[in-house]
Scaffold this active site. Structure first.
Site, PDB file in Angstrom:
ATOM      1  N   HIS A   1       0.642  -1.179  -0.135  1.00  0.00           N
ATOM      2  CA  HIS A   1       0.031  -0.024   0.093  1.00  0.00           C
ATOM      3  C   HIS A   1       0.275   0.967  -0.022  1.00  0.00           C
ATOM      4  O   HIS A   1       0.766   1.627  -0.550  1.00  0.00           O
ATOM      5  CB  HIS A   1      -0.893  -0.092   1.483  1.00  0.00           C
ATOM      6  CG  HIS A   1      -1.981  -1.103   1.162  1.00  0.00           C
ATOM      7  ND1 HIS A   1      -1.816  -2.030   2.589  1.00  0.00           N
ATOM      8  CD2 HIS A   1      -3.368  -1.786   0.238  1.00  0.00           C
ATOM      9  CE1 HIS A   1      -3.669  -2.813   2.345  1.00  0.00           C
ATOM     10  NE2 HIS A   1      -3.804  -2.712   1.238  1.00  0.00           N
TER      11      HIS A   1
ATOM     12  N   ARG B   1      -0.849  -6.465  -8.386  1.00  0.00           N
ATOM     13  CA  ARG B   1      -0.515  -6.881  -8.171  1.00  0.00           C
ATOM     14  C   ARG B   1       0.349  -8.634  -9.324  1.00  0.00           C
ATOM     15  O   ARG B   1       0.600  -9.175  -8.881  1.00  0.00           O
ATOM     16  CB  ARG B   1      -0.485  -8.121  -6.031  1.00  0.00           C
ATOM     17  CG  ARG B   1      -0.913  -7.075  -5.137  1.00  0.00           C
ATOM     18  CD  ARG B   1      -1.279  -7.465  -3.983  1.00  0.00           C
ATOM     19  NE  ARG B   1      -2.211  -7.410  -4.190  1.00  0.00           N
ATOM     20  CZ  ARG B   1      -2.720  -8.120  -3.261  1.00  0.00           C
ATOM     21  NH1 ARG B   1      -2.900  -7.552  -2.164  1.00  0.00           N
ATOM     22  NH2 ARG B   1      -4.457  -8.547  -4.088  1.00  0.00           N
TER      23      ARG B   1
ATOM     24  N   SER C   1      -2.907  -7.472   2.523  1.00  0.00           N
ATOM     25  CA  SER C   1      -3.852  -7.422   4.123  1.00  0.00           C
ATOM     26  C   SER C   1      -4.543  -9.199   4.750  1.00  0.00           C
ATOM     27  O   SER C   1      -3.832  -9.139   5.610  1.00  0.00           O
ATOM     28  CB  SER C   1      -4.681  -6.329   4.500  1.00  0.00           C
ATOM     29  OG  SER C   1      -3.985  -5.095   3.747  1.00  0.00           O
TER      30      SER C   1
END
Length: 166
Positions: free
Chosen positions: A17, A91, A129
């Site tokens: 992030h 990603r 996350s």
């Protein structure tokens, strides 16, 4: 003024992030990091805790970066912030399929706001996350994926909730 919005739950904020925030901030005059809720996710941290975490982490970047919470459609939030751009990190191919669909829907809602995709740095691409939390819950070390302060917060939360921490 070019204003971009980088939305996410940031539960917790990762080095991936932060990479997107640093790079996204270079593309706009102001970057608004939108911390949101997601009905499909069970957050480890409350919204105020995530807000404080993101504010602390972006402080060192400098520039015009604001951290704002929202609980609405992304395009409504972007409109309120007078954004002309949504910044999204990618990603992998799986991210692209989801993000491509979301960008198309968002364009149908508001075609005045463009979506810009930034590829995550190669060494940060696998970070998510959800995986950071899972590793911490099972006692793995997460220091490669989050800042030292975020690592401490996640480990403390895992310990507080009675799960094994790193």
């Amino acid at each position: 003024m070019r204003i971009g919005v980088y939305p996410g739950t940031f539960d917790p904020i990762t080095l991936g992030h932060m990479d997107i925030i640093r790079r996204g901030a270079k593309l706009v005059d102001r970057l608004v990091v939108g911390v949101t809720t997601n009905p499909g996710k069970s957050p480890m941290f409350t919204l105020p805790e995530r807000m404080a975490m993101v504010e602390r982490e972006v402080e060192a970047i400098g520039g015009d970066i604001r951290v704002v919470s929202f609980d609405s459609l992304l395009m409504d939030f972007a409109e309120r912030e007078r954004a002309t751009m949504i910044v999204r990190g990618l990603r992998a191919v799986a991210d692209f399929e989801y993000e491509y669909q979301m960008a198309g829907m968002n364009q149908q809602l508001n075609d005045r706001i463009e979506t810009v995709f930034l590829m995550a740095d190669v060494c940060l691409q696998p970070i998510a996350s959800r995986l950071v939390k899972e590793i911490a819950i099972f006692g793995g070390h997460i220091g490669k994926f989050v800042s030292a302060a975020v690592c401490d917060e996640v480990v403390a939360r895992v310990a507080r909730d009675g799960r094994r921490g790193s």
